[in-house]
Design a protein around this motif. Structure first.
Motif, short mmCIF file in Angstrom:
data_model
loop_
_atom_site.label_atom_id
_atom_site.label_comp_id
_atom_site.label_asym_id
_atom_site.label_seq_id
_atom_site.Cartn_x
_atom_site.Cartn_y
_atom_site.Cartn_z
N GLU A 1 10.40 -20.56 -36.86
CA GLU A 1 11.81 -20.94 -36.98
C GLU A 1 12.20 -21.20 -38.43
O GLU A 1 13.23 -20.69 -38.92
CB GLU A 1 12.11 -22.19 -36.14
N GLU A 2 11.37 -21.96 -39.12
CA GLU A 2 11.71 -22.32 -40.50
C GLU A 2 11.71 -21.09 -41.41
O GLU A 2 12.61 -20.90 -42.23
CB GLU A 2 10.72 -23.37 -41.02
N ALA A 3 10.72 -20.22 -41.23
CA ALA A 3 10.66 -18.99 -42.03
C ALA A 3 11.88 -18.11 -41.75
O ALA A 3 12.46 -17.52 -42.68
CB ALA A 3 9.37 -18.23 -41.72
N ASN A 4 12.29 -18.03 -40.49
CA ASN A 4 13.42 -17.16 -40.16
C ASN A 4 14.75 -17.72 -40.66
O ASN A 4 15.67 -16.94 -40.95
CB ASN A 4 13.45 -16.91 -38.65
N ILE A 5 14.86 -19.03 -40.77
CA ILE A 5 16.05 -19.61 -41.41
C ILE A 5 16.10 -19.19 -42.88
O ILE A 5 17.15 -18.83 -43.42
CB ILE A 5 16.07 -21.14 -41.27
N TYR A 6 14.94 -19.20 -43.52
CA TYR A 6 14.85 -18.75 -44.91
C TYR A 6 15.27 -17.27 -45.02
O TYR A 6 16.07 -16.90 -45.89
CB TYR A 6 13.43 -18.93 -45.44
N TRP A 7 14.75 -16.42 -44.12
CA TRP A 7 15.09 -14.99 -44.17
C TRP A 7 16.56 -14.77 -43.87
O TRP A 7 17.18 -13.87 -44.45
CB TRP A 7 14.22 -14.20 -43.20
N ARG A 8 17.10 -15.55 -42.98
CA ARG A 8 18.52 -15.44 -42.68
C ARG A 8 19.35 -15.65 -43.95
O ARG A 8 20.29 -14.89 -44.24
CB ARG A 8 18.89 -16.46 -41.61
N ASN A 9 19.00 -16.67 -44.72
CA ASN A 9 19.74 -16.94 -45.95
C ASN A 9 19.58 -15.80 -46.96
O ASN A 9 20.54 -15.38 -47.61
CB ASN A 9 19.29 -18.27 -46.56
N ARG A 10 18.34 -15.28 -47.08
CA ARG A 10 18.09 -14.17 -48.00
C ARG A 10 18.91 -12.94 -47.62
O ARG A 10 19.50 -12.27 -48.47
CB ARG A 10 16.60 -13.81 -47.98
N LEU A 11 18.93 -12.63 -46.34
CA LEU A 11 19.66 -11.45 -45.86
C LEU A 11 21.16 -11.59 -46.10
O LEU A 11 21.82 -10.66 -46.57
CB LEU A 11 19.38 -11.23 -44.38
N GLU A 12 21.69 -12.75 -45.78
CA GLU A 12 23.13 -12.95 -45.96
C GLU A 12 23.52 -12.90 -47.44
O GLU A 12 24.55 -12.33 -47.80
CB GLU A 12 23.56 -14.28 -45.34
#
Length: 687
Positions: A410-421
């Protein structure tokens, strides 16, 4: 022995079945034919698996007990009784684990002139080296917590899966206790000591601290000081509302912060700990007796996955260089080659570079207009993410459904979400009430005949790291039967709407159960009409009770069923009147078997599907999953050949039977078959 429910159909409890799977992992550590470093790593995998089991499955059972002691799980078992059975099995497995490590692995390392030494085995020279290392690297990171005898003062919160020492300081008339956290998160668990006359020495961080306790507690004039390892495993289930919004992300972050403070599920402790010290811990931490698991001297054994190989390559599996996909050239356009035929990439035997190349080509191809992709788990340094960001920066419309509820990611995917956006990608963070577990990507490309769609669909994640150790399949296709369905599916996900009536794919949550029932019923009809009815189903887990009941019905109708199940299997094979035509095998070897494959006889015109879904209620009814047909005759034959190779395995295949004794399926003749080696060679020499 088997734990079978006395009800309308025979079943084994899913948690108990999972423990038997982890016992198969332990069998690999016990196998003397497995290279020594790999045996050590299988011990680490066993330990890591057990940690997650307690964090999730045991945590869920404890919650059921809290609700009502008479609560039954979905398979009709009393959770309190299952928890007691779990403890008995785990204690037995932990004893086996300790024996393998202490009496076999250690001694075989010594035969290779590799010595894991403890603080009591240091000579003067090595002791000086260790103390200098401790004072320079370790001591600045340690802050002992002195524990009060006063029970009114709260006991410190032990972090989930971190290793601590409970330190006992004995004075003439009293005893003091302290807690010391072993800082494995910021430094290696292992220190390689100077070699001497060809002998190699390694000491664990735990024993470095034990050796230097006097440096740590120098202000006390104690008579004796002792340190015993403990590790607490907590409830890791997240309590959050299924609401996909900015508030959901905030709630998820808050819940992740609470994970390290979840309810204690297991205290693993050094079995040499004095009784008074153990009683002190139990009373101060308010632990249930069921939570106490005696163990060896070292905990968090998962760190041994990174144990340094100072003995050379002969102590590891021989290298299996990744193979090329026959007739699929990385030096040419993937799209132009896909336009001619479908291709299958079989990981880890073949390279994940094909998937990365597919996305990179889409990122720079001026004809590509849109990319749609579902992501679940990602590598730490993800080339997939980089390719999607590059595509967005090159003016492509990139739509990414990134599942934030992927457990422990979950925490890693929140990070990736921010990177992608930040990179210009349109990110959808999930679907209300459902996890999106499908592994699909659809690319729209403007060509002379209009928009042409190119797809890749997979049984495993878009993850470069796991692609090197997980056995999965990825299909490249432009078949309009599949791409039209994917287009419809992605539009539905964007609007959080689910559809029925796909022409080719089988999608959860609405259709998988009924479509599988229809496929099973078709085999029953074929059998009744005098044709040969059969199924070959490969998966990670089989636990859905209604699906098992349908398989039993097919068995009783004369359908032959072969199952390949890596993990838990709640179906009981070999039961007269239920499953006497069902065989179940499990393959545990150097790579993790992860692919899901469904083969149905269909009266001689076989149907072959690859899927992201296991036959579990959650995958069938509560997740977004995609099973996809293999239509290209060449690819279908390749999948069938791979399954046939696995059905011949007599080296690493275990029979799942009524006794659950994990008996190896031995060779009936002198010909040895080891599926993972044979599949590698099949793909290597395939023309």
């Amino acid at each position: 022995m088997l734990t079978v429910v006395k009800r309308k159909i025979p079943l084994i409890n899913r948690e108990i079945s999972w423990l038997y799977f982890n016992e198969r992992v332990l069998q690999e550590a016990a196998d003397k034919a497995v290279p020594l470093m790999e045996r050590l790593r299988f011990l680490a995998i066993f330990s890591s698996n057990l940690d997650e089991f307690y964090r999730v499955r045991v945590a869920t059972l404890n919650r059921l007990v809290d609700i009502n002691n008479k609560t039954k799980t979905m398979l009709g078992f009393n959770p309190k009784k299952i928890l007691n059975e779990i403890k008995n099995i785990v204690v037995r497995l932990e004893k086996r684990f300790d024996y393998l490590y202490e009496q076999e692995i250690i001694k075989e390392l010594e035969a290779q002139k590799i010595f894991i030494i403890n603080e009591q085995q240091l000579n003067v020279g090595r002791g000086t080296y260790v103390r200098e290392y401790f004072r320079r690297q370790v001591l600045p990171t340690l802050v002992p917590i002195m524990l009060e005898d006063n029970a009114t003062k709260p006991f410190p919160e032990l972090k989930d899966r971190h290793i601590y020492f409970i330190v006992k300081l004995t004075f003439r008339k009293k005893v003091k206790y302290a807690l010391v956290e072993i800082p494995t998160a910021i430094m290696s668990r292992f220190l390689i000591l100077p070699e001497n006359k060809g002998l190699k020495f390694i000491i664990l961080l735990d024993d470095i601290i034990r050796y230097c306790l006097d440096d740590l507690f120098f202000i006390f004039e104690y008579d004796t000081v002792e340190a015993y390892g403990i590790q607490l495993t907590r409830d890791a289930e997240l309590d959050i509302d299924a609401n996909v919004s900015e508030k959901f992300v905030d709630a998820l972050l808050q819940s992740l912060q609470r994970r390290d403070k979840g309810r204690p599920m297991r205290l693993l402790y050094d079995s040499d700990i004095p009784l008074d010290t153990l009683n002190y811990l139990v009373s101060r931490m308010l632990l249930d007796p069921e939570a106490l698991i005696p163990g060896g001297r070292y905990h968090n054994f998962k760190d041994f996955i990174d144990f340094p190989n100072v003995g050379g390559p002969s102590l590891e599996y021989p290298s299996m260089p990744q193979l090329r996909v026959n007739n699929l050239d990385l030096g040419r356009s993937i799209f132009s080659q896909m336009a001619q035929r479908d291709y299958l990439v079989s990981l880890p035997y073949q390279s994940f570079d094909y998937i990365v190349h597919f996305l990179r080509e889409a990122a720079i191809d001026p004809k590509v207009k849109e990319i749609n992709i579902c992501l679940y788990r990602l590598a730490e340094n993800s080339s997939v993410i980089n390719a999607l960001i590059n595509a967005a920066q090159n003016g492509k419309k990139v739509n990414c459904l990134l599942e934030l509820k992927a457990r422990f990611d979950e925490e890693a995917n929140i990070y990736w979400r921010n990177r992608l956006e930040e990179g210009g990608v349109n990110v959808n963070i999930g679907v209300v009430q459902y996890k999106v577990h499908a592994k699909i990507c659809l690319i729209a490309r403007r060509e002379k005949r209009g928009l042409v769609y190119y797809a890749t669909l997979a049984t495993g994640n878009f993850n470069e790291k796991t692609a090197k150790i997980y056995c999965d399949h990825s299909l490249f296709t432009v078949n309009p039967l599949i791409t039209k369905d994917l287009k419809r599916l992605f539009k539905g996900l964007e609007k959080q709407t689910f559809h029925r009536g796909y022409k080719s794919i089988i999608a959860s949550p609405l259709e998988t159960r009924q479509r599988l029932y229809q496929l099973i019923a078709n085999e029953i009809s074929m059998t009744k009409s005098g044709k040969r009815g059969y199924m070959i189903l490969k998966m990670n887990s089989l636990s859905d009770e209604e699906m098992i009941e349908r398989l039993y019905e097919a068995n009783n109708a004369g359908v032959t069923i072969q199952l390949i199940v890596r993990g838990m299997c709640c179906l009981v094979p070999g039961q007269a009147g239920f499953s006497d035509r069902i065989t179940v095998r499990s393959i545990v070897d150097r790579y993790l078997e992860h692919a899901r494959i469904w083969i149905f006889g269909n009266g001689g015109d076989e149907l072959v599907y690859l899927s992201s879904a296991d036959l579990m209620a959650r995958n069938i009814d509560r997740r977004v999953e995609v099973a996809f047909p293999i239509i290209d005759a060449r690819v279908k034959k390749e999948v069938r050949d791979i399954i046939d190779i696995q059905l011949k395995d007599n080296s690493k295949a275990r029979e799942i039977n009524q006794l659950n004794n994990n008996r190896y399926i031995g060779a009936k003749n002198k010909i040895r078959h080891r599926a993972q080696e044979d599949i590698y060679n099949y793909l290597k020499y395939k023309s």
